[in-house]
Design a protein around this motif. Structure first.
Motif, PDB file in Angstrom:
ATOM      1  N   GLU A  40      40.596  -9.327   7.886  1.00 57.62           N
ATOM      2  CA  GLU A  40      41.619  -9.690   6.908  1.00 57.62           C
ATOM      3  C   GLU A  40      41.081 -10.754   5.961  1.00 57.62           C
ATOM      4  OE1 GLU A  40      44.926 -11.019   9.213  1.00 57.62           O
ATOM      5  OE2 GLU A  40      44.925  -9.238  10.489  1.00 57.62           O
ATOM      6  N   ASN A  42      42.337 -13.121   2.495  1.00 60.61           N
ATOM      7  CA  ASN A  42      43.391 -13.510   1.558  1.00 60.61           C
ATOM      8  C   ASN A  42      42.991 -13.139   0.132  1.00 60.61           C
ATOM      9  OD1 ASN A  42      44.811 -14.604   3.685  1.00 60.61           O
ATOM     10  ND2 ASN A  42      44.387 -16.729   3.154  1.00 60.61           N
ATOM     11  N   PRO A 106      49.033 -13.402   1.022  1.00 64.27           N
ATOM     12  CA  PRO A 106      49.859 -14.072   2.027  1.00 64.27           C
ATOM     13  C   PRO A 106      51.138 -14.680   1.470  1.00 64.27           C
ATOM     14  CG  PRO A 106      47.955 -15.420   1.477  1.00 64.27           C
ATOM     15  CD  PRO A 106      47.752 -14.096   0.792  1.00 64.27           C
ATOM     16  N   LEU A 146      50.313  -6.035   7.050  1.00 67.07           N
ATOM     17  CA  LEU A 146      50.022  -7.423   6.707  1.00 67.07           C
ATOM     18  C   LEU A 146      51.009  -7.822   5.619  1.00 67.07           C
ATOM     19  CD1 LEU A 146      46.109  -7.265   6.446  1.00 67.07           C
ATOM     20  CD2 LEU A 146      47.395  -8.561   8.152  1.00 67.07           C
TER      21      LEU A 146
END
Length: 234
Positions: A40, A42, A106, A146
């Motif tokens: 993952e 950002n 996020p 996510l």
């Protein structure tokens, strides 16, 4: 590797050392992926690949690995990217493993997960005849992967799965992105039964007041399918 590795359970190629092919014993490289298979990142942050090592018959052959996909990663654009490490052995057989890199925002905290139904505005536009087939009341599920990234059970609004009745293998399972300004972007899709995807995808939107989600895809050179889903009520 297609996105369905992410959508429907991550799998990696088997690392068997030896295999019989056409009655000839051949030795395959054994890969050790450094870092996670599913990584993952950002949105906007740099990505540094952890790499992969390989041995062949107990000998380190890491220098012979061919890595592809790194130059396609754009961490300024949310979505899924794939890095493949491969090698050809002495008998010409290819062995590979693949890492999935998920770039996400996020700051998007809206969770679209839930059960939905197609509603007014869900139409299959048939190119050859100009006909319009309403697809109302089809069941669609949305699951969070996510922040801002979601699995969708059928990007074509239940056309083949439910309306025609072919079953779930003919639903276009896919992934959508929800942006900070409530736009919906179709990232990828796959119809397992035919092994194909959409031709073109068009952005839609999420309406936080009604909970409605919309998008559109062209499929198989035959249809433009406009989808509008609303939360299912008991």
């Amino acid at each position: 590797m297609t996105l369905c590795a992410v959508l429907f359970g991550l799998t990696a190629c088997n690392d068997d050392n030896d295999a019989l092919t056409d009655s000839v014993l051949t030795t395959y490289p054994h890969f050790t992926m450094l870092g996670d298979e599913f990584t993952e990142v950002n949105l906007g942050e740099p990505y540094v690949d952890a790499g992969c090592t390989a041995t062949l018959g107990g000998v380190d052959v890491t220098s012979q690995i061919v890595t592809t996909g790194l130059d396609e990663i754009d961490t300024n654009k949310a979505g899924f990217y794939y890095i493949t490490y491969s090698m050809v052995n002495a008998d010409g057989y290819v062995k590979s493993v693949t890492r999935t890199v998920a770039v996400f925002d996020p700051s998007v905290d809206t969770d679209l997960s839930g059960n939905y139904v197609t509603t007014t505005g869900t139409i299959c536009n048939i190119f050859s005849s100009g006909g319009k087939l309403p697809l109302i009341g089809m069941s669609i599920t949305v699951d969070k992967i996510l922040p801002g990234l979601f699995n969708v059970s059928d990007l074509i609004g239940g056309l083949y799965d439910q309306y025609v009745g072919y079953g779930s293998d003919y639903a276009m399972q896919g992934v959508i992105q929800l942006t900070a300004d409530n736009k919906i972007i179709v990232l990828d899709g796959l119809v397992p039964g035919w092994g194909d995807s959409f031709d073109v995808a068009y952005d839609g939107e999420y309406n936080p007041e009604t909970g409605a989600i919309s998008w559109a895809v062209e499929y198989a050179g035959l249809y433009l399918i406009e989808v509008v889903i609303i939360p299912e009520t008991e």
